[in-house]
Design an enzyme around this catalytic site. Structure first.
Site: not given
Length: 152
Positions: A49, A57, A85, A91, A102, A112, A126
């Site tokens: 991240y 956050f 996706r 999200t 989700r 989520n 990633e």
């Protein structure tokens, strides 16, 4: 063929949804080419991240992603980044359409259940955080001719 990273987050593991979520990717005809369960460390969270580390956050995001094991999946398929996706949905689970992962299983923005790479560059970066090339299993399922035409 395209590759993407999918993470089944701590809430998916704790809620024992791993099998149901993996089954959706398999039923779609996507090829899981690597999979492992691991505990995300604060260091790995910061790498994963990186674009969010300085945001207000981030501490709660790191706390959540390191709170329990995750399952990392390398998934391969035609347009797999978009396909996955779309399968995940919005999200925020409260906004996600019914029929998406989700939409069917989440009612939270942060909890989520899943993460998926948002583009080819992110997928490559990633995937390299979670898998070494030697951990990727290159194979063609024998049912591929029954899942898509030979010219796709």
């Amino acid at each position: 063929m395209q590759r993407t990273l999918v993470l089944l987050k701590p809430d998916a593991v704790q809620r024992r949804l791993m099998g149901q979520l993996i089954a959706r990717f398999e039923a779609k005809g996507l090829n899981i080419i690597a999979m492992k369960m691991l505990q995300v460390t604060p260091e790995l969270a910061k790498q994963h991240y990186a674009e969010h580390v300085d945001k207000p956050f981030y501490p709660s995001l790191e706390s959540f992603i390191t709170s329990a094991p995750i399952v990392a999946l390398a998934i391969e398929g035609l347009d797999v980044i978009k396909v996955v996706r779309d399968m995940l949905g919005a999200t925020n689970g409260l906004s996600a359409a019914a029929g998406t992962i989700r939409g069917d299983f989440s009612s939270s923005r942060q909890m989520n259940l899943v993460h998926a790479s948002d583009g080819p560059e992110a997928a490559q970066r990633e995937l390299s955080l979670y898998f070494e090339e030697a951990e990727i299993c290159h194979y063609e399922p024998v049912l591929t001719p029954f899942m898509r035409a030979s010219d796709e």
